[in-house]
Structures are given as structure tokens and as C-alpha cells.
Design a protein around this motif. Sequence first.
Motif, PDB file in Angstrom:
ATOM      1  N   PHE A   6       0.791  -1.231   0.060  1.00  0.00           N
ATOM      2  CA  PHE A   6      -0.005  -0.232  -0.008  1.00  0.00           C
ATOM      3  C   PHE A   6       0.955   1.291  -0.081  1.00  0.00           C
ATOM      4  O   PHE A   6       1.760   1.221   0.919  1.00  0.00           O
ATOM      5  CB  PHE A   6      -0.709   0.008   1.227  1.00  0.00           C
ATOM      6  N   VAL A   7       0.582   2.099  -0.998  1.00  0.00           N
ATOM      7  CA  VAL A   7       1.329   3.365  -0.955  1.00  0.00           C
ATOM      8  C   VAL A   7       0.484   4.663  -0.375  1.00  0.00           C
ATOM      9  O   VAL A   7       0.785   5.379   0.607  1.00  0.00           O
ATOM     10  CB  VAL A   7       1.761   3.802  -2.332  1.00  0.00           C
ATOM     11  N   ALA A   8      -0.737   4.596  -0.860  1.00  0.00           N
ATOM     12  CA  ALA A   8      -1.705   5.932  -0.576  1.00  0.00           C
ATOM     13  C   ALA A   8      -3.134   5.712  -0.733  1.00  0.00           C
ATOM     14  O   ALA A   8      -3.396   4.909  -2.017  1.00  0.00           O
ATOM     15  CB  ALA A   8      -1.083   7.188  -1.043  1.00  0.00           C
ATOM     16  N   ALA A   9      -3.873   6.212  -0.361  1.00  0.00           N
ATOM     17  CA  ALA A   9      -5.228   6.340  -0.610  1.00  0.00           C
ATOM     18  C   ALA A   9      -6.059   7.754  -0.360  1.00  0.00           C
ATOM     19  O   ALA A   9      -5.542   8.444   0.517  1.00  0.00           O
ATOM     20  CB  ALA A   9      -6.389   5.092   0.039  1.00  0.00           C
ATOM     21  N   ILE A  10      -6.971   7.999  -1.163  1.00  0.00           N
ATOM     22  CA  ILE A  10      -7.722   9.334  -0.876  1.00  0.00           C
ATOM     23  C   ILE A  10      -9.439   8.876  -1.098  1.00  0.00           C
ATOM     24  O   ILE A  10      -9.673   8.168  -2.047  1.00  0.00           O
ATOM     25  CB  ILE A  10      -7.593  10.374  -1.911  1.00  0.00           C
ATOM     26  N   ASN A  11     -10.050   9.474  -0.020  1.00  0.00           N
ATOM     27  CA  ASN A  11     -11.606   9.089  -0.151  1.00  0.00           C
ATOM     28  C   ASN A  11     -12.175   9.691  -0.855  1.00  0.00           C
ATOM     29  O   ASN A  11     -11.595  10.448  -1.932  1.00  0.00           O
ATOM     30  CB  ASN A  11     -12.097   9.264   1.187  1.00  0.00           C
ATOM     31  N   TRP A  12     -13.442   9.605  -1.112  1.00  0.00           N
ATOM     32  CA  TRP A  12     -13.989   9.943  -2.325  1.00  0.00           C
ATOM     33  C   TRP A  12     -14.152  11.672  -2.551  1.00  0.00           C
ATOM     34  O   TRP A  12     -14.294  12.042  -3.740  1.00  0.00           O
ATOM     35  CB  TRP A  12     -15.684   9.555  -2.380  1.00  0.00           C
ATOM     36  N   SER A  13     -14.387  12.292  -1.553  1.00  0.00           N
ATOM     37  CA  SER A  13     -14.082  13.716  -1.576  1.00  0.00           C
ATOM     38  C   SER A  13     -12.999  14.404  -1.505  1.00  0.00           C
ATOM     39  O   SER A  13     -12.817  15.547  -1.862  1.00  0.00           O
ATOM     40  CB  SER A  13     -15.044  14.183  -0.386  1.00  0.00           C
ATOM     41  N   GLY A  14     -11.809  13.498  -1.275  1.00  0.00           N
ATOM     42  CA  GLY A  14     -10.439  14.243  -1.263  1.00  0.00           C
ATOM     43  C   GLY A  14     -10.209  14.814   0.086  1.00  0.00           C
ATOM     44  O   GLY A  14      -9.200  15.103   0.314  1.00  0.00           O
ATOM     45  N   GLY A  15     -11.294  14.728   0.984  1.00  0.00           N
ATOM     46  CA  GLY A  15     -11.014  15.023   2.405  1.00  0.00           C
ATOM     47  C   GLY A  15     -10.172  14.337   3.159  1.00  0.00           C
ATOM     48  O   GLY A  15      -9.656  14.791   4.378  1.00  0.00           O
ATOM     49  N   SER A  16     -10.009  13.185   3.039  1.00  0.00           N
ATOM     50  CA  SER A  16      -9.051  12.343   3.906  1.00  0.00           C
ATOM     51  C   SER A  16      -8.105  11.497   3.036  1.00  0.00           C
ATOM     52  O   SER A  16      -8.380  10.828   1.859  1.00  0.00           O
ATOM     53  CB  SER A  16      -9.946  11.279   4.513  1.00  0.00           C
TER      54      SER A  16
ATOM     55  N   TYR B 268      -4.414   8.838   3.027  1.00  0.00           N
ATOM     56  CA  TYR B 268      -3.868   7.834   3.909  1.00  0.00           C
ATOM     57  C   TYR B 268      -2.522   7.449   3.232  1.00  0.00           C
ATOM     58  O   TYR B 268      -2.338   7.551   1.889  1.00  0.00           O
ATOM     59  CB  TYR B 268      -4.744   6.670   4.065  1.00  0.00           C
ATOM     60  N   TYR B 269      -1.459   7.174   4.035  1.00  0.00           N
ATOM     61  CA  TYR B 269      -0.124   6.977   3.437  1.00  0.00           C
ATOM     62  C   TYR B 269       0.583   5.584   4.093  1.00  0.00           C
ATOM     63  O   TYR B 269       0.492   5.460   5.175  1.00  0.00           O
ATOM     64  CB  TYR B 269       0.637   8.085   3.370  1.00  0.00           C
ATOM     65  N   GLY B 270       1.388   5.053   3.223  1.00  0.00           N
ATOM     66  CA  GLY B 270       2.116   4.055   3.964  1.00  0.00           C
ATOM     67  C   GLY B 270       3.357   4.770   4.537  1.00  0.00           C
ATOM     68  O   GLY B 270       3.664   5.630   4.191  1.00  0.00           O
ATOM     69  N   ASP B 271       3.809   3.862   5.569  1.00  0.00           N
ATOM     70  CA  ASP B 271       4.864   4.562   6.602  1.00  0.00           C
ATOM     71  C   ASP B 271       6.012   4.957   5.651  1.00  0.00           C
ATOM     72  O   ASP B 271       6.747   6.051   6.128  1.00  0.00           O
ATOM     73  CB  ASP B 271       5.203   3.788   7.718  1.00  0.00           C
ATOM     74  N   SER B 272       6.232   4.277   4.770  1.00  0.00           N
ATOM     75  CA  SER B 272       7.687   4.665   3.782  1.00  0.00           C
ATOM     76  C   SER B 272       7.666   5.770   2.898  1.00  0.00           C
ATOM     77  O   SER B 272       8.730   6.236   2.501  1.00  0.00           O
ATOM     78  CB  SER B 272       8.186   3.303   3.304  1.00  0.00           C
ATOM     79  N   VAL B 273       6.442   6.169   2.630  1.00  0.00           N
ATOM     80  CA  VAL B 273       6.213   7.483   1.801  1.00  0.00           C
ATOM     81  C   VAL B 273       5.762   8.712   2.664  1.00  0.00           C
ATOM     82  O   VAL B 273       5.672   9.519   1.881  1.00  0.00           O
ATOM     83  CB  VAL B 273       5.264   7.305   0.638  1.00  0.00           C
ATOM     84  N   LYS B 274       5.355   8.660   3.905  1.00  0.00           N
ATOM     85  CA  LYS B 274       4.877   9.687   4.661  1.00  0.00           C
ATOM     86  C   LYS B 274       5.730  10.730   4.661  1.00  0.00           C
ATOM     87  O   LYS B 274       6.993  10.561   4.769  1.00  0.00           O
ATOM     88  CB  LYS B 274       4.497   9.330   5.922  1.00  0.00           C
ATOM     89  N   GLY B 275       5.132  11.974   4.074  1.00  0.00           N
ATOM     90  CA  GLY B 275       5.957  13.306   3.939  1.00  0.00           C
ATOM     91  C   GLY B 275       6.528  13.477   2.887  1.00  0.00           C
ATOM     92  O   GLY B 275       7.468  14.516   2.630  1.00  0.00           O
TER      93      GLY B 275
END
Length: 124
Positions: free
Chosen positions: A46-56, A58-65
Amino acid sequence: VQLQASGGGLVQAGGSLRLSCAASGRTFSPKTMGWFRQAPGKERDFVAAINWSGGSTYYGDSVKGRFTVSRDNAKSTVYLQMNSLKSEDTAVYYCAASTGPNYFGGGSSEFGSWGQGTLVTVSS
């Protein structure tokens, strides 16, 4: 929904790339969109995800920041901005559409549609 990822390529360590994933077919907006990657000989992560509105997001630990996921529902497109790339980011990157509007942290099991992947190679 059909997904077409693009934007991969060869980049030097420390550089940046932006991946795009264009969706077509069934409705794009009510779905969480995600990015995963698979390096040679390794499992899909898993790398990243974004909910339907774009308001939330999520990132995998290795790519955060370093990575940022965004979406433009008017264009049915999701993006992955990748900065400060490292050699360990080398992988085939896949975009995916979930079965619902929100992400519950379940990784790939929450995603039912997958794109064909785009290769990112980071040279050290």
C-alpha cells in the motif's frame, strides 16, 4: 471502472515524478482511490489512498512526508506526487478503485478495480 495509470519513468534519487490515473466507465466519484506498488520479488504494498471527497488521505509509512495523493473528480483522475525519491521506491505502481466511498485501512482487500501499472525506476 477502467483505470489507466501513466507518468512513470526513470528519475535520479532525490528527484520527483507525478503519476496520474484516469478512470472511465462506472462512476468515479463515490469511490476511494488508492495507489499500490510492487517491487521485483516483493509483495504488493500500500502506498496511498484518498477518499471520495478528497477530504481524507492515507499513506504507507515509507512514503509519509514525501508522497502526496490528490484527485480531481471533474476529470475522473487521481494523482500521486512523489518527491525526494529513493532507490527503494523503484517499483511498478498501480492505481486502484475501492468498492466504496471511504477507506478503512484494509489495504488491497478494499479495492476491486486495478489499472495496468506504470514503472518507476529511481537511480542512485
